[in-house]
Design a protein around this motif. Sequence first.
Motif, mmCIF file in Angstrom:
data_model
loop_
_atom_site.group_PDB
_atom_site.id
_atom_site.type_symbol
_atom_site.label_atom_id
_atom_site.label_comp_id
_atom_site.label_asym_id
_atom_site.label_seq_id
_atom_site.Cartn_x
_atom_site.Cartn_y
_atom_site.Cartn_z
ATOM 1 N N SER A 135 -13.927 35.219 -32.403
ATOM 2 C CA SER A 135 -14.214 34.170 -31.428
ATOM 3 C C SER A 135 -15.551 34.396 -30.726
ATOM 4 C CB SER A 135 -13.112 34.111 -30.369
ATOM 5 O OG SER A 135 -13.447 33.195 -29.339
ATOM 6 N N GLY A 137 -16.195 32.497 -28.056
ATOM 7 C CA GLY A 137 -15.948 31.829 -26.787
ATOM 8 C C GLY A 137 -16.227 32.718 -25.583
ATOM 9 N N SER A 262 -18.237 28.114 -25.226
ATOM 10 C CA SER A 262 -18.864 29.228 -25.944
ATOM 11 C C SER A 262 -19.537 30.168 -24.958
ATOM 12 C CB SER A 262 -19.900 28.703 -26.952
ATOM 13 O OG SER A 262 -21.000 28.116 -26.286
#
Length: 356
Positions: A135, A137, A262
């Motif tokens: 990820s 994020g 993000s």
Amino acid sequence: MTKIDLSLFRKKFRGSMLGVLTGDCLGSPYENEKLSSGTKLVLQNSFDKLEGPVYKAPVMQYTDDSAMSKSVAQSLIDKKDIDLVDMAKKFVKSYYQEPHRGYGLSVVTVFEKLRGGKFTDIMQPAKEQFHGQGSFGNGAAMRVTPVALFCYNNYEKLIDMARKQSQITHTHKIGIDGAILQAIAVQQVLHKYPEEDLDVLSFVDELREKMSKLEVDEEGLDLVEAQPYKIQLDVMKKLLQEQGADKPIVKNVIRELGNDISGLRSVPTAIFCFLRAQKPIEGINTNNCFRRALQYAISLGGDTDTIGSMTGAIAGAYYGDEKIHPNILHHCEASTEFSQLGDNLFEVATTMEWNS
């Protein structure tokens, strides 16, 4: 690191933890919105009312941002070091006790795998995310503040711990480096004081110098640029130089720095909001720089709870808890608990030999 005045640091620790909470609580009602001029006026009036006489209303609940920050803090307090198994167990326990906090589906998948695997391989579930890419994020960045406080006077430990706590849920370099940048920003403001006037451009230069040494080109990451955070810091500096005291160019901030989930398009934005709020901002009527930073972060729309929380963490670490209006805290869930977490982190961190 330089010698610091511990008499002020307790307030800074409390302020940072309360900043995490208030930014989260106040930002969550506006999440994923594109704020119109009318909505920004509603936001202004809401802050004014919260700072006014205390009134009866349900407390504003915190989201996964604060829940996971609380778990990181409590693990550091309990173990007096970074213990990834303990931290992961605290994340999972917190989620299963209160799944309504707004956790994303991807992190829930990680929690389910950790629980199902009985925490035998802490890193593997995160490595499997997004077809093995991990990820990118901002979930690791949103919870990293307790690490920055715990390592307030030890830069090497800060980088190591910020990276390790990220890897429980985030293995993509963008996600990890976002957490590291947020941690550096919090640590950096801990050693600066409002009465000395913050040189915002020099502050960005300090961050840029540190990130340029940490960001390295790695094959297989599909990065458009080898040093994306360094580039975003350059953009941040340009925006700070362009924006006058009375005309914040919000659309430019959103377009160039971002306001999404993000790490790359939210961590630099949170830092920018703190720095931009050192001067008055049109449409935000307050002399309180902590409030101004939070209100500005929320006014950008998008991932308002997380960007608000990260902005609050930095602003709280700079100004201390005394700049956070007590009536706002009255309306935020668990404000007493988060203040106590700040105190407890202070007690533990200031007894660590490597912080002296």
